[in-house]
Motif scaffolding. Structure first.
Motif, PDB file in Angstrom:
ATOM      1  N   LEU A  78       0.834  -1.210   0.000  1.00 40.30           N
ATOM      2  CA  LEU A  78       0.000   0.000   0.000  1.00 40.30           C
ATOM      3  C   LEU A  78       0.868   1.259   0.000  1.00 40.30           C
ATOM      4  CD1 LEU A  78      -2.817  -1.004   2.516  1.00 40.30           C
ATOM      5  CD2 LEU A  78      -3.103  -0.473   0.092  1.00 40.30           C
ATOM      6  N   PHE A  79       1.936   1.247   0.784  1.00 36.56           N
ATOM      7  CA  PHE A  79       2.828   2.400   0.827  1.00 36.56           C
ATOM      8  C   PHE A  79       3.443   2.648  -0.547  1.00 36.56           C
ATOM      9  CE2 PHE A  79       6.348   5.074   2.052  1.00 36.56           C
ATOM     10  CZ  PHE A  79       5.851   5.777   3.129  1.00 36.56           C
ATOM     11  N   THR A  80       3.813   1.572  -1.233  1.00 34.19           N
ATOM     12  CA  THR A  80       4.385   1.700  -2.574  1.00 34.19           C
ATOM     13  C   THR A  80       3.376   2.287  -3.546  1.00 34.19           C
ATOM     14  OG1 THR A  80       5.770  -0.229  -2.144  1.00 34.19           O
ATOM     15  CG2 THR A  80       5.530   0.440  -4.435  1.00 34.19           C
ATOM     16  N   ILE A  81       2.114   1.928  -3.371  1.00 35.94           N
ATOM     17  CA  ILE A  81       1.068   2.438  -4.263  1.00 35.94           C
ATOM     18  C   ILE A  81       0.964   3.963  -4.150  1.00 35.94           C
ATOM     19  CG2 ILE A  81      -1.446   2.530  -4.584  1.00 35.94           C
ATOM     20  CD1 ILE A  81      -1.484  -0.475  -3.973  1.00 35.94           C
ATOM     21  N   PHE A  82       1.008   4.475  -2.924  1.00 37.20           N
ATOM     22  CA  PHE A  82       0.816   5.916  -2.728  1.00 37.20           C
ATOM     23  C   PHE A  82       2.094   6.725  -2.934  1.00 37.20           C
ATOM     24  CE2 PHE A  82      -2.944   4.248  -0.632  1.00 37.20           C
ATOM     25  CZ  PHE A  82      -3.913   5.146  -1.055  1.00 37.20           C
ATOM     26  N   PHE A  83       3.244   6.042  -2.969  1.00 37.71           N
ATOM     27  CA  PHE A  83       4.504   6.742  -3.236  1.00 37.71           C
ATOM     28  C   PHE A  83       5.220   6.088  -4.425  1.00 37.71           C
ATOM     29  CE2 PHE A  83       3.529   7.802   1.120  1.00 37.71           C
ATOM     30  CZ  PHE A  83       3.907   9.129   1.236  1.00 37.71           C
ATOM     31  N   TRP A  84       4.431   5.702  -5.415  1.00 38.11           N
ATOM     32  CA  TRP A  84       4.946   4.925  -6.544  1.00 38.11           C
ATOM     33  C   TRP A  84       6.019   5.674  -7.331  1.00 38.11           C
ATOM     34  CZ3 TRP A  84       4.464   7.402 -11.161  1.00 38.11           C
ATOM     35  CH2 TRP A  84       3.474   8.377 -11.266  1.00 38.11           C
ATOM     36  N   PHE A  85       5.992   7.003  -7.289  1.00 37.20           N
ATOM     37  CA  PHE A  85       6.918   7.815  -8.078  1.00 37.20           C
ATOM     38  C   PHE A  85       8.333   7.826  -7.490  1.00 37.20           C
ATOM     39  CE2 PHE A  85       4.778  10.295  -4.885  1.00 37.20           C
ATOM     40  CZ  PHE A  85       5.814  10.960  -4.264  1.00 37.20           C
ATOM     41  N   ASN A  86       8.486   7.361  -6.249  1.00 38.10           N
ATOM     42  CA  ASN A  86       9.780   7.394  -5.563  1.00 38.10           C
ATOM     43  C   ASN A  86      10.452   6.029  -5.678  1.00 38.10           C
ATOM     44  OD1 ASN A  86      11.943   7.521  -3.760  1.00 38.10           O
ATOM     45  ND2 ASN A  86      10.834   8.842  -2.342  1.00 38.10           N
ATOM     46  N   PRO A  87      11.561   5.888  -6.401  1.00 35.58           N
ATOM     47  CA  PRO A  87      12.195   4.579  -6.567  1.00 35.58           C
ATOM     48  C   PRO A  87      12.668   3.974  -5.256  1.00 35.58           C
ATOM     49  CG  PRO A  87      13.630   6.333  -7.380  1.00 35.58           C
ATOM     50  CD  PRO A  87      12.312   6.950  -7.102  1.00 35.58           C
ATOM     51  N   PHE A  88      12.929   4.807  -4.253  1.00 32.42           N
ATOM     52  CA  PHE A  88      13.445   4.289  -2.984  1.00 32.42           C
ATOM     53  C   PHE A  88      12.373   3.517  -2.212  1.00 32.42           C
ATOM     54  CE2 PHE A  88      16.419   7.567  -4.124  1.00 32.42           C
ATOM     55  CZ  PHE A  88      17.639   7.025  -3.775  1.00 32.42           C
TER      56      PHE A  88
END
Length: 589
Positions: free
Chosen positions: A193-203
């Protein structure tokens, strides 16, 4: 929208810094449980820390004031904005357009990844429905004849016992039950879920991968602690390393990064002193929180110490304060002038102001549609003045007509409906003054014909907010040109319903005025605007002034009386020159 971008930027910076910390400090550490806590803490902290506001607490510390006050003064950190909406031909605001495009792309990325996650959940449920319960010892597993890869999701363990020897099946079951008992699927879902909302950040993708690998380290450690021989277990992993399930929400027995898992299984346990490295997270988190509040702290200091050309160096008294309305809401763009002079300033977007005064000087406060105020500051009250400017209607062509009536009696306007000029609770645009200014900024367009003729100026529009919150009886109180007047009326008509004004708790009709400035880029060479109405003759202290005389050139504080004459009375006294009325002004001697 700026708030969203600020939040995402702060969270992204936190993710980058903490990922770098993780790789440099604890990447090779074998305390996998502490690593699990650390990785989840990084995600939670990055999500929440931009919302932490400690600006007031920081300002309560004297050293902060001592450091920032000279910085604000020396570097001239100011941010003054006019309350009026200034419309420019180039104000189609490409910045806003880019912001909207960026936000659209961001939301589209979230929607796409959420959709993918939902599909994976549905696929997992369908797999569960096809699975056949089987017993391995005292444990129930879910068997799939067409699946070679063991995996688990919470307490569901998917494995085909027929494909493995008893020894391998026991190793795999121990591994997957560790995932289940330690609730590793929660980590997987949260990181997803965290990746979904910050998908633009490769880190964030790199951190998600580290979370998955660390969960496998935890399960591997549990298997070896059960007494299973390491070499045998590693060969089992090797035989399965080419099988990968397509579902990203489950815990795979043979998750990639096989080489790292083997290395960590054979590594000696880290020294307990290495746990101290994790304590370095605390100062890093503290610095991030402080830096995240830096701008808010500077803004608060700026509101107390506003840039001046020479602060108290010539023996003048520094006067600071805030301009507010009757409800305590700040008034940006209020004129703050030393009485009897042209020296002054305007209140900033938070209503704050600052001036240097000679002893005995008074300050005059004025704002369109509000009652003018005069104050004589002293050494005892020169700091933190609170200037309250109540509402006052603007009527007439070129003068301000005070709309107060004795005992709150209403005035009549266009029919029998009672219309108040001042009430106990004034009408309010949905969202307040800032929302009103934002609406005007987004919707007003500079007429092309006015641009071509280089016409600019300020249009003052009067209208009634009815007892139901509707906008009615729109009229131009002070016009500039037909094109600009028509544009101002068009935008006022498009407003949504207001919160109506109230008198003694009952909704009433209230007269409201609003100034809208149309300004060209490099407007100094603009042509004079065509008057919207014929001008009356102006007489100041008995002397008739030239046509087009600007009444605003007279200091309101110097005016003793104003006499407005119309129709026959004006013609009788001034002849044909008085056919449009006359204004007689007597100034103080």
């Amino acid at each position: 929208m700026e708030t969203i971008y600020s939040y995402l930027l702060k969270s992204s910076v936190s993710l980058i810094l903490f990922y770098a910390f993780y790789r440099l400090v604890v990447f090779q550490n074998t305390y996998f449980k502490m690593r699990r806590f650390t990785l989840l803490a990084i995600l939670f902290f990055s999500m929440l820390y931009p919302l932490v506001d400690i600006a007031d607490w920081l300002l309560s510390k004297d050293p902060i004031h001592e450091i920032l006050t000279p910085y604000v003064i020396v570097n001239g950190v100011t941010n003054t904005e006019l309350a009026e909406v200034v419309v420019s031909p180039d104000s189609e605001t490409s910045a806003l357009t880019l912001s909207q495009i960026g936000l659209t792309v961001y939301i589209a990325g979230i929607a796409l990844l959420l959709f993918r996650m939902i599909i994976q959940l549905i696929s997992l449920l369908m797999t569960r429905r096809r699975a056949v319960p089987r017993k391995i010892g005292s444990h129930t597993v879910l068997s799939l004849s067409d699946n070679d890869t063991p995996f688990s999701f919470f307490f569901w363990v998917f494995i085909n016992p027929d494909r493995y020897s008893a020894q391998e099946g026991n190793q795999i079951l121990t591994h997957e039950l560790t995932h289940a008992r330690q609730y590793h699927s929660l980590d997987v879902l949260f990181s997803e879920l965290f990746t979904i909302f910050f998908w633009f950040n490769p880190f964030v993708w790199l951190l998600k991968q580290e979370i998955r690998v660390n969960l496998e380290h935890l399960a591997d450690e549990e298997v070896l602690d059960k007494g299973i021989e390491a070499t045998t277990y590693q060969y089992s992993l090797l035989r399965l390393c080419h099988h990968v399930t397509s579902n990203k929400l489950v815990n795979n027995f043979n998750i990639p990064q096989f080489k790292r898992r083997i290395i960590m299984m054979n590594r000696d346990k880290s020294n307990k002193n290495s746990l101290l490295k994790y304590a370095l997270l605390i100062p890093v988190a503290g610095l991030l929180i402080i830096s995240g509040n830096a701008q808010a702290v500077i803004s608060k200091v700026k509101s107390e110490v506003i840039e001046l050309p020479a602060l108290n160096q010539d023996g003048k008294m520094a006067v600071t304060g805030t301009v507010v309305d009757e409800k305590g809401i700040s008034i940006p763009g209020a004129s703050v002038i030393v009485k009897g002079s042209s020296y002054g300033t305007i209140s900033d977007k938070e209503g704050n102001f600052s001036l240097n005064l000679n002893p005995g000087e008074e300050v005059a406060f004025s704002y369109v549609g509000r009652k003018s105020i005069e104050i004589a500051p002293s050494n005892s009250n020169s700091k933190g003045l609170k200037v309250v400017m109540p509402m006052q209607a603007v009527e007439g062509d070129e003068i301000v007509v005070v709309g107060y009536a004795a005992d709150d009696k209403p005035v009549k306007r266009k029919g029998s409906d009672e219309v108040f000029t001042v009430v106990e609770e004034m009408p309010e645009y949905p969202g307040g003054v800032n929302a009103l200014l934002e609406y005007l900024a987004k919707n007003i367009k500079y007429p092309v014909t006015a641009q071509e003729k280089k016409i600019q100026g300020r249009v003052i529009v009067g209208f009634v907010i009815t007892k139901t919150g509707k906008v009615a009886d729109i009229e131009i109180k002070r016009g500039v040109s037909p094109d600009l007047d028509a544009e101002a009326i068009r935008v006022i008509k498009g407003m949504q319903d207001w919160k109506p004004g109230k008198q003694r708790g009952v909704p009433v009709n209230v007269l409201y005025t609003l100034p809208v400035s149309f300004r060209l880029q490099g407007g100094g060479d603009s042509k004079p605007a065509t008057p919207a109405k014929p001008k009356p003759v102006v007489v100041v202290d008995g002397a008739t002034q030239a046509v087009g005389y600007d009444l605003n050139s007279i200091d309101p504080n110097r005016i003793e009386t104003i006499n407005v004459m119309k129709d026959e009375a004006a013609v009788k006294k001034y002849g044909d020159r008085g056919k449009n009325g006359a204004i007689e002004i007597t100034t103080k001697k």
